[in-house]
Design a protein around this motif. Structure first.
Motif: not given
Length: 364
Positions: A162-186
């Motif tokens: 049941e964990a909430e999933v968050v994708e975290v990506m690092g790059y020079q020089f910032a962060w970008s994050v992505r969430y799954p939508g209502k389907d709860k699948q990235l």
């Protein structure tokens, strides 16, 4: 400034020459070439060593048990309690050993300072003593390492379903994050699809990508497990959130993961710290380049009801960037439009209408 440097240099040279003279004098005494006796300086140095020991230990304890020591930030996650416990157990053991060894070091310096008529004791070895100081530290270190390994395994183990999933990506020089939508699948990603807009490299051949969204800040629910899927785009970065005792490397080509359960909301921490502007932060803990200092990202811990309200209000990334419909396979375009919630977007209708016309022209 130059004159000051010259003066300091001359003073240092004088100190070095005086030290060399003292060393040569002591060597002559040891060889029997001189009748000079060792002066009272040994006793003075031994006494100063005791003063340094007492003063150093007092400062050590004052710093450790007063407000001056702000090494440990307030704790805001479940596993952080285990991490802190291991830290303090390790500090207690090493601290006790440190104090004992310093007392023995300076105490021996005082007890065995030079005295007329004293003769050194020939003490080549003691097998029992050597066995003791080898076996006891080995056992203690083994227990510490085993405790740390067990805690690490539990932290990096499979996250709850049941964990909430968050994708975290690092790059020079910032962060970008992505969430799954209502389907709860990235959805899938492909580094070859990364461009100026699609920073995460989302692959729109995968239906699960259609409703994924990319917010400007990370939101997580209090009291609920959260799983970070971590990756890097260029060099090694480090996902570091000190209040959650969270740290995991972001490695190019090797996705990593870390899950935790926040125990305090942002508002809770503001009340606890007395700072109305307090915020949790995600920062990079690797020196990844000139812009390393800029890799900061806001983390907001909401009460569950507020989190789900925020989550449901987010708009799919594809809906904000309808031009990427061209990357969606033709037979999935209608699904993409519906899943992303942009069926009433005039821009989308214009794009899809133009594509239908091009198809009709192609057919003729």
């Amino acid at each position: 400034m130059f004159n000051a440097v010259v003066i300091i240099g001359l003073i240092l040279v004088a100190i070095i020459l005086f030290t060399l003279f003292r060393v040569s004098t002591l060597v002559d005494v040891l060889k029997g070439n001189s009748k000079k006796k060792v002066t009272k300086s040994n006793g003075v140095n031994a006494g100063l060593g005791i003063v340094f020991l007492i003063g150093g230990l007092l400062l050590f304890f004052i710093y450790s048990y007063t407000e001056f020591d702000r090494y440990n930030l307030p704790l805001a996650s479940e596993h952080g309690a285990v991490t802190d416990q291991l830290f303090w157990v390790t500090m207690a053991i090493t601290g006790i050993v440190f104090v004992i060894t310093q007392i023995l070091l300076f105490g021996f310096g005082w007890k065995y300072r030079y005295k007329e008529g004293n003769q050194a004791l020939f003490y080549p070895d003691n097998n029992k003593l050597e066995m003791m100081w080898t076996i006891v530290p080995a056992i203690v270190l083994t227990l510490l390492i085993f405790s740390g390994w067990r805690a690490w395994v539990s932290i990096t183990d499979k996250a709850p379903d049941e964990a909430e999933v968050v994708e975290v990506m690092g790059y020079q020089f910032a962060w970008s994050v992505r969430y799954p939508g209502k389907d709860k699948q990235l959805g899938d990603f492909d580094f070859r699809l990364i461009d100026a807009e699609n920073a995460m490299g989302m692959d729109f051949k995968d239906k699960a990508s259609f409703d994924d969204f990319i917010p400007r800040e990370i939101h997580v629910p209090k009291g609920k497990p959260v799983k970070f899927n971590i990756r890097a785009r260029d060099v090694i970065h480090s996902v570091y959130a000190p209040h959650f005792r969270l740290q995991m490397n972001a490695v190019p080509g090797m996705p990593t993961t870390f899950w935790f359960t926040p125990t305090k909301s942002t508002q809770d921490m503001r009340e606890e710290t007395g700072n109305p502007e307090f915020n949790f932060e995600l920062v990079c803990n690797k020196i990844c380049g000139k812009g390393h200092f800029a890799m900061r990202y806001l983390i907001v811990v909401d009460e569950p009801a507020d989190y789900y309200k925020w989550y449901n209000e987010q708009q799919a990334w594809l809906a904000k960037n309808p031009s990427y419909l061209s990357s969606v396979p033709q037979h999935l375009k209608e699904v993409a439009i519906i899943s992303s919630g942009m069926e009433n977007n005039p821009e989308v209708q214009a794009v899809t209408g133009l594509e239908e016309e091009e198809e009709m022209v192609g057919a003729f």
